[in-house]
Scaffold this active site. Structure first.
Site, mmCIF file in Angstrom:
data_model
loop_
_atom_site.group_PDB
_atom_site.id
_atom_site.type_symbol
_atom_site.label_atom_id
_atom_site.label_comp_id
_atom_site.label_asym_id
_atom_site.label_seq_id
_atom_site.Cartn_x
_atom_site.Cartn_y
_atom_site.Cartn_z
ATOM 1 N N TYR A 49 14.773 43.325 18.467
ATOM 2 C CA TYR A 49 14.952 43.461 17.016
ATOM 3 C C TYR A 49 15.458 42.159 16.396
ATOM 4 O O TYR A 49 16.354 41.502 16.931
ATOM 5 C CB TYR A 49 15.907 44.616 16.685
ATOM 6 C CG TYR A 49 15.309 45.996 16.905
ATOM 7 C CD1 TYR A 49 13.938 46.174 17.109
ATOM 8 C CD2 TYR A 49 16.106 47.132 16.901
ATOM 9 C CE1 TYR A 49 13.394 47.435 17.302
ATOM 10 C CE2 TYR A 49 15.559 48.410 17.094
ATOM 11 C CZ TYR A 49 14.199 48.545 17.306
ATOM 12 O OH TYR A 49 13.661 49.790 17.500
ATOM 13 N N GLY A 262 20.568 50.576 5.564
ATOM 14 C CA GLY A 262 21.853 49.911 5.734
ATOM 15 C C GLY A 262 22.794 50.253 4.589
ATOM 16 O O GLY A 262 23.812 49.592 4.403
HETATM 17 P P1 NAP Z 1 13.234 54.746 7.895
HETATM 18 O O1 NAP Z 1 14.470 55.501 7.531
HETATM 19 O O2 NAP Z 1 11.931 55.444 7.908
HETATM 20 O O3 NAP Z 1 13.052 53.492 6.917
HETATM 21 C C1 NAP Z 1 14.134 52.734 6.479
HETATM 22 C C2 NAP Z 1 13.665 51.911 5.309
HETATM 23 O O4 NAP Z 1 13.408 52.798 4.217
HETATM 24 C C3 NAP Z 1 14.709 50.916 4.855
HETATM 25 O O5 NAP Z 1 14.041 49.730 4.474
HETATM 26 C C4 NAP Z 1 15.344 51.593 3.654
HETATM 27 O O6 NAP Z 1 15.805 50.673 2.698
HETATM 28 C C5 NAP Z 1 14.151 52.375 3.098
HETATM 29 N N1 NAP Z 1 14.626 53.569 2.364
HETATM 30 C C6 NAP Z 1 15.448 54.528 2.817
HETATM 31 N N2 NAP Z 1 15.670 55.455 1.848
HETATM 32 C C7 NAP Z 1 14.961 55.035 0.779
HETATM 33 C C8 NAP Z 1 14.780 55.561 -0.528
HETATM 34 N N3 NAP Z 1 15.384 56.686 -0.921
HETATM 35 N N4 NAP Z 1 13.980 54.890 -1.379
HETATM 36 C C9 NAP Z 1 13.357 53.738 -0.994
HETATM 37 N N5 NAP Z 1 13.501 53.182 0.238
HETATM 38 C C10 NAP Z 1 14.295 53.835 1.116
HETATM 39 O O7 NAP Z 1 13.551 54.148 9.303
HETATM 40 P P2 NAP Z 1 13.102 52.798 10.067
HETATM 41 O O8 NAP Z 1 14.045 51.723 9.679
HETATM 42 O O9 NAP Z 1 11.651 52.545 9.943
HETATM 43 O O10 NAP Z 1 13.417 53.255 11.548
HETATM 44 C C11 NAP Z 1 14.719 53.767 11.875
HETATM 45 C C12 NAP Z 1 15.166 53.247 13.205
HETATM 46 O O11 NAP Z 1 14.265 53.700 14.207
HETATM 47 C C13 NAP Z 1 15.191 51.714 13.347
HETATM 48 O O12 NAP Z 1 16.374 51.144 12.872
HETATM 49 C C14 NAP Z 1 15.075 51.569 14.845
HETATM 50 O O13 NAP Z 1 16.379 51.706 15.410
HETATM 51 C C15 NAP Z 1 14.209 52.745 15.253
HETATM 52 N N6 NAP Z 1 12.782 52.392 15.480
HETATM 53 C C16 NAP Z 1 12.276 52.554 16.722
HETATM 54 C C17 NAP Z 1 10.940 52.263 16.978
HETATM 55 C C18 NAP Z 1 10.398 52.446 18.367
HETATM 56 O O14 NAP Z 1 9.256 52.023 18.626
HETATM 57 N N7 NAP Z 1 11.133 53.053 19.260
HETATM 58 C C19 NAP Z 1 10.109 51.776 15.938
HETATM 59 C C20 NAP Z 1 10.657 51.637 14.673
HETATM 60 C C21 NAP Z 1 12.000 51.954 14.443
HETATM 61 P P3 NAP Z 1 17.397 50.474 2.436
HETATM 62 O O15 NAP Z 1 17.966 49.782 3.634
HETATM 63 O O16 NAP Z 1 17.383 49.667 1.200
HETATM 64 O O17 NAP Z 1 17.996 51.838 2.237
#
Ligand code: NAP
Length: 296
Positions: A49, A262
């Site tokens: 990451y 975050g």
């Molecule tokens: P997510 O919760 O689907 O997306 C987070 C993103 O959405 C952030 O940029 C956030 O922005 C935005 N967001 C959240 N609420 C919002 C709202 N109400 N309106 C507009 N934008 C909003 O999760 P993700 O970050 O993609 O994934 C979560 C975790 O899963 C990662 O941190 C990682 O640890 C893990 N992951 C694992 C894999 C794998 O292959 N194993 C792949 C991807 C991710 P803000 O920060 O501005 O709120």
């Protein structure tokens, strides 16, 4: 997470995007303590990451208060090799599940995080060249050395999960997979069925589709938002995020959602979503809106 497996918090904080949050080490520690105070004790990382920087950023925060380490469970991953200036000589992005690379990656994660052990180590992606016997032997060594407590996988098909499990002495404790109402792959390819069968809980990544559910301009995302808003009003939720988390939790394999934001207010809102449950029709209305058709 699984029979005799580790206990994680009901929601998990993902740290994939920590390098975009522009926080000082002290602010990172404050964020961590804020979600810890609210019962979010499990954190999700991967070696890669932030081009191999996110574990380090987290470790800098942990160093400011040594008492925090024992209050959290750290999940991290290995086996992807990025093309990165930090590792000159690589000529193509690829996977490496060799014993040598897994050992190397774990040692680096421990050093970047500044901790003595990892609670759960996941193989990040299925690797066509994975030798299950070799993985089993390095997992045993890592466990004996006290470097890793438990093992799991991520993005594995049921067959890949079974193959690796067949060579291990201890059960894989999770398969971390993408689950959100824009992507039904794991609910249709047997992945979630297998986990339900084994009573192994999935960890769900990108529950909010990385934000696409809120700002996607494609017709699928637009249709979905309309229905999510209707159901939000029906159940008295504060926002559609809460409806989505309730939708993810509704799978009988009992996925644990990983939150990617975050912003502490979004984490608080996700915690509140644990109070909302969807009935069968509400769950299928979301399915129908996403697919743009009724079930067969
Ligand atoms: P997510 O919760 O689907 O997306 C987070 C993103 O959405 C952030 O940029 C956030 O922005 C935005 N967001 C959240 N609420 C919002 C709202 N109400 N309106 C507009 N934008 C909003 O999760 P993700 O970050 O993609 O994934 C979560 C975790 O899963 C990662 O941190 C990682 O640890 C893990 N992951 C694992 C894999 C794998 O292959 N194993 C792949 C991807 C991710 P803000 O920060 O501005 O709120």
């Amino acid at each position: 997470m699984s029979p005799n497996g580790p206990v994680l918090s009901q929601l998990i904080q993902g740290y994939w995007r920590i390098d975009n949050w522009n926080l000082t080490p002290q602010e990172r520690l404050t964020f961590l303590k804020q979600h810890l105070d609210k019962g979010i004790t499990t954190v999700d990382h991967a070696d890669i990451y932030g081009d191999y920087s996110c574990e380090q950023l987290f470790g800098e925060a942990l160093k400011l208060d040594k008492s925090v380490r024992n209050q959290i469970e750290i999940v991290t991953k290995c086996n992807i090799k990025l093309l990165s200036e930090k590792y000159p000589g690589r000529t193509v992005k690829h996977y490496d599940s060799s014993a040598k690379h897994i050992q190397f990656s774990v040692d680096n994660s421990l050093s970047r995080l500044g901790v003595e052990h990892i609670d759960i180590l996941l193989l990040h992606r299925p690797d066509a060249l994975m030798d299950a016997d070799e993985v089993a032997s390095v997992f045993t060594e890592l466990q004996k050395a006290g470097k890793v407590k438990h093992f799991g996988v991520s993005n594995f098909t049921p067959q890949q999960f079974d193959l690796l499990q067949s060579r291990l002495n201890s059960p894989l404790v999770t398969n971390q997979v993408e689950i959100n109402p824009l992507n039904f792959n794991v609910s249709e390819d047997g992945t979630l069925d297998q986990l339900q069968q084994y009573r192994v809980r999935p960890m769900a990544w990108s529950c909010l589709a990385g934000g696409r559910i809120f700002n996607g301009s494609d017709s699928q995302a637009q249709r979905l938002r309309v229905t999510l808003k209707e159901i939000k009003d029906e159940i008295g939720a504060n926002n559609i995020d809460q409806v989505i988390y309730a939708w993810v939790r509704r799978f009988p394999s009992k996925p644990l959602a990983i939150m990617g934001s975050g912003k502490i207010e979004r984490i608080e809102s996700a915690i509140e979503s644990l109070n909302f449950n969807l009935n069968r029709e509400q769950w299928y209305k979301i399915w129908t809106a996403s697919r743009g058709r009724e079930v067969p």
